[in-house]
Design a protein around this motif. Sequence first.
Motif, PDB file in Angstrom:
ATOM      1  N   TYR A  96      -0.574  11.148   5.316  1.00  0.00           N
ATOM      2  CA  TYR A  96      -0.785   9.657   4.711  1.00  0.00           C
ATOM      3  C   TYR A  96       0.122   8.757   5.511  1.00  0.00           C
ATOM      4  O   TYR A  96      -0.126   7.679   4.522  1.00  0.00           O
ATOM      5  CB  TYR A  96      -0.238   9.542   2.957  1.00  0.00           C
ATOM      6  CG  TYR A  96      -0.266  10.752   1.470  1.00  0.00           C
ATOM      7  CD1 TYR A  96      -2.277  10.379   1.383  1.00  0.00           C
ATOM      8  CD2 TYR A  96      -0.354  11.716   0.817  1.00  0.00           C
ATOM      9  CE1 TYR A  96      -2.480  11.290  -0.074  1.00  0.00           C
ATOM     10  CE2 TYR A  96      -0.104  12.417   0.048  1.00  0.00           C
ATOM     11  CZ  TYR A  96      -1.881  12.107   0.061  1.00  0.00           C
ATOM     12  OH  TYR A  96      -2.785  12.768  -0.585  1.00  0.00           O
ATOM     13  N   TYR A 146       0.302   4.238  -5.697  1.00  0.00           N
ATOM     14  CA  TYR A 146      -0.473   5.329  -6.144  1.00  0.00           C
ATOM     15  C   TYR A 146       1.092   6.149  -6.028  1.00  0.00           C
ATOM     16  O   TYR A 146       2.019   5.781  -6.061  1.00  0.00           O
ATOM     17  CB  TYR A 146      -0.490   5.766  -4.996  1.00  0.00           C
ATOM     18  CG  TYR A 146      -1.747   5.274  -4.601  1.00  0.00           C
ATOM     19  CD1 TYR A 146      -3.464   4.507  -4.996  1.00  0.00           C
ATOM     20  CD2 TYR A 146      -1.919   4.081  -2.696  1.00  0.00           C
ATOM     21  CE1 TYR A 146      -4.636   3.789  -4.010  1.00  0.00           C
ATOM     22  CE2 TYR A 146      -2.576   3.512  -2.215  1.00  0.00           C
ATOM     23  CZ  TYR A 146      -4.201   3.261  -2.811  1.00  0.00           C
ATOM     24  OH  TYR A 146      -5.086   2.419  -2.301  1.00  0.00           O
ATOM     25  N   ARG A 161     -11.018   3.230  -6.338  1.00  0.00           N
ATOM     26  CA  ARG A 161      -9.746   2.341  -6.603  1.00  0.00           C
ATOM     27  C   ARG A 161     -10.356   1.263  -5.923  1.00  0.00           C
ATOM     28  O   ARG A 161      -9.151   0.346  -6.540  1.00  0.00           O
ATOM     29  CB  ARG A 161      -9.118   3.741  -5.193  1.00  0.00           C
ATOM     30  CG  ARG A 161      -8.405   5.030  -5.813  1.00  0.00           C
ATOM     31  CD  ARG A 161      -7.790   5.436  -5.253  1.00  0.00           C
ATOM     32  NE  ARG A 161      -7.191   5.680  -3.692  1.00  0.00           N
ATOM     33  CZ  ARG A 161      -7.751   6.911  -2.903  1.00  0.00           C
ATOM     34  NH1 ARG A 161      -7.553   7.877  -3.946  1.00  0.00           N
ATOM     35  NH2 ARG A 161      -7.656   7.080  -2.268  1.00  0.00           N
ATOM     36  N   GLN A 172      -3.571   9.611  -8.212  1.00  0.00           N
ATOM     37  CA  GLN A 172      -4.786   8.769  -7.586  1.00  0.00           C
ATOM     38  C   GLN A 172      -5.634   9.621  -6.824  1.00  0.00           C
ATOM     39  O   GLN A 172      -7.050   9.400  -6.507  1.00  0.00           O
ATOM     40  CB  GLN A 172      -3.970   8.343  -6.479  1.00  0.00           C
ATOM     41  CG  GLN A 172      -3.043   8.906  -4.819  1.00  0.00           C
ATOM     42  CD  GLN A 172      -3.934   9.785  -3.970  1.00  0.00           C
ATOM     43  OE1 GLN A 172      -4.783   9.192  -3.585  1.00  0.00           O
ATOM     44  NE2 GLN A 172      -3.485  10.717  -2.562  1.00  0.00           N
ATOM     45  N   SER A 220       1.468  10.260  -7.106  1.00  0.00           N
ATOM     46  CA  SER A 220       1.253  11.964  -6.960  1.00  0.00           C
ATOM     47  C   SER A 220       1.838  12.753  -7.334  1.00  0.00           C
ATOM     48  O   SER A 220       3.004  12.550  -7.195  1.00  0.00           O
ATOM     49  CB  SER A 220       0.755  11.567  -5.694  1.00  0.00           C
ATOM     50  OG  SER A 220      -0.521  13.390  -5.812  1.00  0.00           O
ATOM     51  N   LEU A 254       2.965   4.886  -1.873  1.00  0.00           N
ATOM     52  CA  LEU A 254       2.611   5.451  -2.065  1.00  0.00           C
ATOM     53  C   LEU A 254       4.185   6.626  -2.940  1.00  0.00           C
ATOM     54  O   LEU A 254       4.614   6.835  -2.303  1.00  0.00           O
ATOM     55  CB  LEU A 254       2.196   6.867  -1.495  1.00  0.00           C
ATOM     56  CG  LEU A 254       2.182   8.883  -2.377  1.00  0.00           C
ATOM     57  CD1 LEU A 254       0.720   8.788  -3.415  1.00  0.00           C
ATOM     58  CD2 LEU A 254       1.705   9.357  -1.261  1.00  0.00           C
ATOM     59  N   THR A 270      -2.556   3.610  -9.409  1.00  0.00           N
ATOM     60  CA  THR A 270      -3.310   4.592  -9.944  1.00  0.00           C
ATOM     61  C   THR A 270      -2.371   5.417 -10.315  1.00  0.00           C
ATOM     62  O   THR A 270      -1.571   6.396  -8.558  1.00  0.00           O
ATOM     63  CB  THR A 270      -4.307   4.943  -8.855  1.00  0.00           C
ATOM     64  OG1 THR A 270      -5.203   3.279  -8.512  1.00  0.00           O
ATOM     65  CG2 THR A 270      -5.151   5.415  -8.903  1.00  0.00           C
ATOM     66  N   ASP A 271      -2.738   7.016 -11.065  1.00  0.00           N
ATOM     67  CA  ASP A 271      -1.818   7.441 -10.978  1.00  0.00           C
ATOM     68  C   ASP A 271      -2.521   8.463 -11.649  1.00  0.00           C
ATOM     69  O   ASP A 271      -4.166   8.874 -11.079  1.00  0.00           O
ATOM     70  CB  ASP A 271      -1.536   7.544 -12.740  1.00  0.00           C
ATOM     71  CG  ASP A 271      -0.549   9.221 -13.512  1.00  0.00           C
ATOM     72  OD1 ASP A 271      -0.010   9.378 -12.413  1.00  0.00           O
ATOM     73  OD2 ASP A 271      -0.320   8.761 -14.322  1.00  0.00           O
ATOM     74  N   ASN A 288       0.873  -1.406  -0.022  1.00  0.00           N
ATOM     75  CA  ASN A 288       0.074   0.630   0.225  1.00  0.00           C
ATOM     76  C   ASN A 288       0.811   1.519  -0.019  1.00  0.00           C
ATOM     77  O   ASN A 288       1.181   1.894   1.346  1.00  0.00           O
ATOM     78  CB  ASN A 288      -0.909  -0.245   1.286  1.00  0.00           C
ATOM     79  CG  ASN A 288      -1.578   0.842   1.015  1.00  0.00           C
ATOM     80  OD1 ASN A 288      -2.496   1.835   0.628  1.00  0.00           O
ATOM     81  ND2 ASN A 288      -2.063   1.234   2.559  1.00  0.00           N
TER      82      ASN A 288
END
Length: 663
Positions: A414, A399, A385, A377, A401, A273, A374-375, A271
């Motif tokens: 986050y 993800y 999602r 996000q 960002s 980012l 996920t671009d 998970n």
Amino acid sequence: MNLSDIKGIGPKTLGLLNKLSIYTIDDLIRYYPYRYNTYSTSNILEIEEDTNVVISGIVTSTPKISYIKRNFNKLNFTLETNNVNINVSIFNRAFLSHNIYIGKNITLIGKYNRIKNTFTASDIKLYGLTKTEVEPVYHMINGLKTASLKKIIYNILNSNIEINEIVPEYLSNKYEFIDTKTAIREIHFPSNTNNIKQAKLKLKYEELFAFMFKINLMKFKNQIFDNFVIKNIKPEYLDDVIDNLPFALTSDQLEAVKDIISDFNHERRMNRLILGDVGSGKTIVSFIAILLNQKVGYQSAMLAPTEVLAHQHYDNFKSLFPNINVAILVGSQTKKEKETIIEELKQGNIDLLIGTHAILEENVEFKNIGLVITDEQHRFGVNQRKKLQNKGQAVDVLYMSATPIPRTYALTIYGDMDISMIKQKPSGRKDILTKVYKFDEITKIIQEIEEELSLKHQVYVIAPLIEENEDTELNDILKIEGILKSHFKNKHNIGTLHGKMKASEKDAIMNNFKSGKLEVLVSTTVIEVGVDVQNATMIAIFNAERFGLATLHQLRGRVGRNSLQSKCLLISDKESERLHVLEESNDGFYISECDFKLRGSGDLFGIRQSGDMVFKIADIHNDYKILLQCKSDSQEFLDNNIENNFRDYAYYRHIVDQLMNNN
């Protein structure tokens, strides 16, 4: 009890409250004032000219009404204050004439002219002020009066309504907080400014504690998730991928890849980012994750917010890795094209599916999906999602960002994700030269644009509005397009792009710009973060003072996508020190830190799904120390109570049950 059951709330008032996003009693009592007016009476003999002041006194004459226009009136009377008789005028208050009579004690807010002995009042209170008064000010809506809102709230707070204590008792005792009902009462009906401070502190802590509890709980859930797959990514797999890349990775990119491999090989679901500056090369990191995932027999999916970005990722991936089976699924494809791709996906013949919302449809099934990327996000809701994530068992989630955030804030906001940060730019990329201009230097601005176009480069021009608004001085798209056309005399092809266009129209314009058919693109900020037009070497942003630094940095990142020297022109007639930060630095994380200090969280934290970050009284920037304390306190509270399922805390037991049962 429903709002409609409350005395004073009829159908009309209910509709107005709903427009203020007030749907429940809790919403109503937590509809907090956004500021306070403090009134303290002044001595008429001591006040300064043309200064807004508050005075109290006794009415000494019967008010007279004069009508200046049909809908414009003036009320005149005399008032004795501090043994001085003064002449008072107040506009559009004729309806109060029956309440203002000789001997009445009243309070006025306004300005005093000593020479003329006249007091021009801007507001009036039909009582005498004997002490300092603190008056709450609310965001209101036409048809609903502040007095009505306060009366309803007063009746609720004086009823037998129970207001739950969200902060655990031991923490309330530790910090000596007042109880929640008292805090809410003081917010709406303050006794004094000190009580407001105490009330705000309690309610801010309460709000941030509950938020950080959810963040910590989500991370806890991810760590104990039992449907994990250890993918056993071997070192030689990465060596093989890196050896075949046409460029070298930066050390930040390599660290991010190693983080991903660690997640793949760990006994929990990924998970993560990837938080990177614009143009830092986040996408290639995600591509490497896809290749490693494919090497151990799993399919991947990449979700992009627009068709332009989806096609860009598709083209780039195919160009770099022609031996991997990749497909694209977007809304504009024909039914037959979609059906063919969906069937191939089910059979396992597609290693990577790149697409927009179209890949979230129920009929899109994977044979063995192991990774979802996920671009941008923040452009997708949590449920969207999750839809993609749930198309397989124990799917790893990555993800991306391009919104740089100071690390301390990222780790808090986050907190439920693991974070990899990419700051370095790929080798060969030059810093973007940034210069601030005034609008009356338009000739120089046009010359700069002409120079880039003469080199066969392309230019973005950003305007803040679509159409001119007579109430503003903003330069709109049509005006700017007209200026450019009058200077260029049809020498260059100009296109326009804005939010009111259909998606198909936007895509067509953007594709024409990408292909080079358009040399100049005049656009609002709808140009996508991540859109890669390598031949675009200049961006000119009009009314730059209207944007936050983080947004301007994002826009600037549309150029400088190659080894050519790129430029950013910031056009503003308003002197702003903020803009010079961009002249000094190309570091998105430094700029976001400056933006956060200057503007607060409003612009910066539009990055998270809207509902997650909407606080009624707390502010991430101003209350950051409280947030950090809540992060620590809520983690301790979670650790101490998770085993007994929060036996003594119904509010948190409900949150835990809801989240832990929602896979």
